[in-house]
Scaffold this active site. Structure first.
Site, PDB file in Angstrom:
ATOM      1  N   CYS A  65      56.166  65.104  33.422  1.00 58.76           N
ATOM      2  CA  CYS A  65      55.254  65.149  32.268  1.00 58.76           C
ATOM      3  C   CYS A  65      55.818  64.355  31.084  1.00 58.76           C
ATOM      4  CB  CYS A  65      54.927  66.596  31.925  1.00 58.76           C
ATOM      5  SG  CYS A  65      53.389  66.750  31.021  1.00 58.76           S
ATOM      6  N   HIS A 125      54.169  69.787  36.597  1.00 59.75           N
ATOM      7  CA  HIS A 125      55.409  70.545  36.357  1.00 59.75           C
ATOM      8  C   HIS A 125      55.878  71.350  37.571  1.00 59.75           C
ATOM      9  CE1 HIS A 125      55.736  70.113  31.949  1.00 59.75           C
ATOM     10  NE2 HIS A 125      54.429  70.020  31.971  1.00 59.75           N
ATOM     11  N   GLU A 133      58.683  72.482  38.179  1.00 54.14           N
ATOM     12  CA  GLU A 133      59.665  73.493  37.750  1.00 54.14           C
ATOM     13  C   GLU A 133      59.003  74.790  37.310  1.00 54.14           C
ATOM     14  OE1 GLU A 133      58.689  70.887  36.175  1.00 54.14           O
ATOM     15  OE2 GLU A 133      58.502  71.281  34.022  1.00 54.14           O
TER      16      GLU A 133
HETATM   17  N1  GLN Z   1      51.692  65.955  25.800  1.00 49.82           N
HETATM   18  C1  GLN Z   1      53.120  65.778  25.933  1.00 49.82           C
HETATM   19  C2  GLN Z   1      53.524  64.353  25.532  1.00 49.82           C
HETATM   20  O1  GLN Z   1      52.686  63.497  25.389  1.00 49.82           O
HETATM   21  C3  GLN Z   1      53.590  66.074  27.347  1.00 49.82           C
HETATM   22  C4  GLN Z   1      53.285  67.509  27.686  1.00 49.82           C
HETATM   23  C5  GLN Z   1      54.206  68.102  28.718  1.00 49.82           C
HETATM   24  O2  GLN Z   1      55.332  67.632  28.943  1.00 49.82           O
HETATM   25  N2  GLN Z   1      53.753  69.191  29.303  1.00 49.82           N
HETATM   26  O3  GLN Z   1      54.669  64.121  25.359  1.00 49.82           O
END
Ligand code: GLN
Length: 188
Positions: free
Chosen positions: A77, A170, A172
């Site tokens: 992410c 995610h 994790e």
């Molecule tokens: N929206 C976050 C970003 O742009 C990422 C969100 C996340 O890691 N769950 O950095």
């Protein structure tokens, strides 16, 4: 096997728990010398702008780039955004993986969702239950980066380039260790 998790912001603790469950030696990476003798590194989810800025402050940007030239790095992410060459806006990036990402591609926090994905790279087995929290998509891939997972509508949510791995979701935050095992399989 010794795996580091960048531990300056975001959900690094959950990655550490998963790695320990798999019997892996872990290191919380906050300073450049914490990268010594690691087999691989995970960049957690969180806020990519914050992770980038703190990496600059802690003198981590160049050491992380150098580490990625020879070692496995997996970004989940926000970590995937940080790994990318292009996030379509100005923020500190490692810029080592040939992917263009679009931040917050599904909308705001309330638009977070879960989805079952077929991921051939994980081998035979049940669909992979993926958790998306204000997630990016991988808008395009360049050079030899390749698709690892898509949503049913075809949008790319996981990619790999050599020893670099990026996931919009995610692993994790689940009980399913298959993605961590997949990363370990090529980190060594
Ligand atoms: N929206 C976050 C970003 O742009 C990422 C969100 C996340 O890691 N769950 O950095």
């Amino acid at each position: 096997m010794k795996i580091g998790v960048l531990s300056i912001q975001g959900d690094f603790a959950e990655h550490l728990v998963m790695l320990k469950r798999l019997g892996v030696e872990t290191v919380e990476v906050r300073l450049p010398n914490h990268l010594d003798r690691l087999d691989g590194l995970i960049l957690p989810g969180g806020e990519s702008t914050t992770i980038g800025k703190l990496s600059v402050d802690f003198g981590l940007l160049e050491p992380l780039r150098k580490f990625g030239e020879t070692h496995a790095i997996w970004g989940t992410c926000a970590g995937a955004i940080f790994l990318s060459k292009d996030a379509r806006r100005s923020q500190p990036l490692l810029g080592i993986m040939d992917i263009t990402v679009e931040r917050n591609a599904f909308g705001r926090q309330v638009d977070s969702f879960e989805a079952d994905l077929d991921i051939p790279e994980l081998g035979e087995g049940s669909p992979y239950h993926a958790i998306f929290i204000r997630a990016p998509i991988i808008a395009s891939l360049q050079a030899d980066a390749r698709v690892i997972a898509t949503l049913p509508d075809g949008r790319i949510v996981a990619a790999r380039q050599g020893k670099l791995l990026a996931t919009s979701f995610h692993p994790e935050l689940t009980r399913d260790a298959r993605f961590h095992q997949y990363f370990l399989s090529f980190a060594k």
